[in-house]
Design a protein around this motif. Structure first.
Motif, PDB file in Angstrom:
ATOM      1  N   LEU A   1       0.791  -1.216  -0.103  1.00  0.00           N
ATOM      2  CA  LEU A   1      -0.005   0.057  -0.002  1.00  0.00           C
ATOM      3  C   LEU A   1       0.779   1.334   0.044  1.00  0.00           C
ATOM      4  O   LEU A   1       1.996   1.418   0.639  1.00  0.00           O
ATOM      5  CB  LEU A   1      -0.862   0.050   1.173  1.00  0.00           C
ATOM      6  CG  LEU A   1      -1.959  -1.166   1.290  1.00  0.00           C
ATOM      7  CD1 LEU A   1      -2.534  -1.087   2.789  1.00  0.00           C
ATOM      8  CD2 LEU A   1      -2.790  -1.223   0.224  1.00  0.00           C
ATOM      9  N   GLY A   2       0.368   2.153  -0.627  1.00  0.00           N
ATOM     10  CA  GLY A   2       0.906   3.484  -0.717  1.00  0.00           C
ATOM     11  C   GLY A   2       0.868   4.236  -2.072  1.00  0.00           C
ATOM     12  O   GLY A   2      -0.302   4.291  -2.657  1.00  0.00           O
ATOM     13  N   VAL A   3       1.866   4.972  -2.796  1.00  0.00           N
ATOM     14  CA  VAL A   3       1.506   5.679  -3.905  1.00  0.00           C
ATOM     15  C   VAL A   3       2.235   5.030  -5.004  1.00  0.00           C
ATOM     16  O   VAL A   3       3.310   4.939  -4.837  1.00  0.00           O
ATOM     17  CB  VAL A   3       2.088   7.009  -3.656  1.00  0.00           C
ATOM     18  CG1 VAL A   3       1.811   8.050  -4.743  1.00  0.00           C
ATOM     19  CG2 VAL A   3       1.350   7.666  -2.616  1.00  0.00           C
ATOM     20  N   PRO A   4       1.431   4.805  -6.118  1.00  0.00           N
ATOM     21  CA  PRO A   4       2.155   4.494  -7.479  1.00  0.00           C
ATOM     22  C   PRO A   4       3.100   5.258  -7.982  1.00  0.00           C
ATOM     23  O   PRO A   4       2.883   6.603  -7.857  1.00  0.00           O
ATOM     24  CB  PRO A   4       1.036   4.252  -8.313  1.00  0.00           C
ATOM     25  CG  PRO A   4      -0.344   4.229  -7.523  1.00  0.00           C
ATOM     26  CD  PRO A   4      -0.092   5.079  -6.400  1.00  0.00           C
ATOM     27  N   SER A   5       4.212   4.834  -8.185  1.00  0.00           N
ATOM     28  CA  SER A   5       5.475   5.798  -8.838  1.00  0.00           C
ATOM     29  C   SER A   5       5.935   4.891 -10.101  1.00  0.00           C
ATOM     30  O   SER A   5       6.674   3.920  -9.571  1.00  0.00           O
ATOM     31  CB  SER A   5       6.414   6.133  -7.743  1.00  0.00           C
ATOM     32  OG  SER A   5       7.631   6.930  -8.316  1.00  0.00           O
ATOM     33  N   GLY A   6       5.462   5.149 -11.112  1.00  0.00           N
ATOM     34  CA  GLY A   6       5.808   4.381 -12.382  1.00  0.00           C
ATOM     35  C   GLY A   6       5.492   3.004 -12.301  1.00  0.00           C
ATOM     36  O   GLY A   6       4.173   2.875 -12.051  1.00  0.00           O
TER      37      GLY A   6
END
Length: 191
Positions: free
Chosen positions: A81-86
């Motif tokens: 879980l988190g923030v998509p980055s590429g």
């Protein structure tokens, strides 16, 4: 004359008897409910995805039990879980065992899971994830169509008669003695 009068009286008595005795029942063992849960929920390579993508969350390895009027599902949660980055997810990985439960209930001619709750989570950080993602996903995905089951049983009986279920009403759904019991009344037409 007396015999036909007696038969007429017996027929009238039977026809005026209460309809409560016309109930049928389907009993599903724990293994059958396990199969329904696997087919309805964990149908994506044995997983139930709560979130897909580079950031993901899914449940797998479910084990079903039937007790205290509820269907109990114990599964393993894996997530990033988190923030998509590429092509990556910048965040945290969580893994935990979890136990959910639901009450089977009639909705028309179908039995679905209702009153879904998260009963136990080994890692408290994952409780919110399960509450947010699981509760909305489950009710419509695990269902048992009683009318279709009765029709399929009749087709598989080997009879030369064609039977059609014209009416079906579920009277009760309950978990008892490690089984799911569905009591119903129905009307058949044979050709």
């Amino acid at each position: 004359m007396k015999t036909s009068l007696l038969l007429s009286a017996l027929a009238a008595t039977l026809l005026s008897a209460p309809l409560a005795g016309r109930c049928a029942e389907i009993v599903l063992e724990q293994s059958a409910v396990q199969t329904l849960v696997m087919e309805g929920l964990f149908k994506d390579n044995g997983r139930l995805y709560l979130q897909k993508g580079v950031c993901f969350a899914y449940l797998d390895s479910p084990q079903v039990a039937l007790q205290n009027g509820r269907v109990i599902i114990r599964a393993h949660l894996s997530s990033r879980l988190g923030v998509p980055s590429g092509r990556e997810c910048v965040g945290v990985s969580l893994a935990s065992g979890a136990t959910m439960s639901a009450v089977p209930a009639a909705q028309g001619q179908v039995v679905r899971l209702t009153d879904i709750r998260v009963d136990e989570v080994e890692d408290p950080n994952t409780r919110n994830l399960l509450n947010l993602g699981l509760t909305p996903a489950v009710p419509g995905t695990v269902e048992f169509d009683v009318k279709k089951a009765v029709e399929d049983m009749l087709k598989g009986s080997g009879s030369r008669l064609q039977a059609e279920v014209q009416m079906l009403k579920i009277d009760a759904v309950q978990v008892k003695e490690n089984r799911l019991s569905i009591s119903f009344d129905f009307k058949l037409a044979g050709r």
